[in-house]
Motif scaffolding. Structure first.
Motif: not given
Length: 161
Positions: A67-69, A105-116
């Protein structure tokens, strides 16, 4: 009391957070090393190679590397609202988070991911949405929040954004 941002935490707290985030990956990588050592000292090389590779892949999957930071909680909320994309709260080692990330996949990089586990404010938000539990993935859209939604639903949310 508002939780401290990561930069304001004590060195001991930051170290504990680091260990918590990387614990699963470290165990898998250490097991891979042990299997490799046993293989080199007289075990079945083919089986040892397969097990070593499998353990290294497992270590990668449960690490934060997949997961990207992400941004901090406040910035993530603003970005998700501005871009009109889902905000996904996740934690390292969560099998459902890994499944969601790989399925998107690559579509997931459009979402904003936050590591809780890296952002106490995001963890508090996750608990408030999940009856006090840090259940992930929790996906927040303009329509509300869903806990552990089907990957197809998240993909559809990304297509409409």
């Amino acid at each position: 009391m508002t939780p401290k941002p990561e930069a304001a935490r004590s060195p001991k707290a930051r170290r504990a957070m680091f260990v918590r985030r990387w614990r699963g990956a470290a165990i898998a990588i250490a097991a891979a090393g042990i299997v490799a050592l046993i293989t080199v000292t007289g075990g079945d090389r083919a089986t040892g190679l397969v097990l070593t590779v499998a353990l290294l892949v497992a270590g990668w999957l449960v690490s934060p590397v997949l997961f990207p930071r992400g941004p901090d909680w406040t910035t993530a909320q603003q970005l998700a609202q501005t871009r009109g994309v889902p905000l996904i709260l996740w934690k390292p080692g969560c099998a459902y988070c890994i499944r969601l990330r790989l399925t998107l996949g690559t579509a997931g990089s459009r979402a904003i991911w936050v590591d809780i586990w890296a952002d106490e404010n995001a963890a508090a938000a996750t608990r408030s949405l999940n009856d006090g539990n840090e259940t992930t993935p929790t996906v927040i859209t303009a329509d509300g929040a869903r806990t552990n939604p089907q990957p197809g639903w998240v993909k559809a949310q990304l297509k409409t954004s």
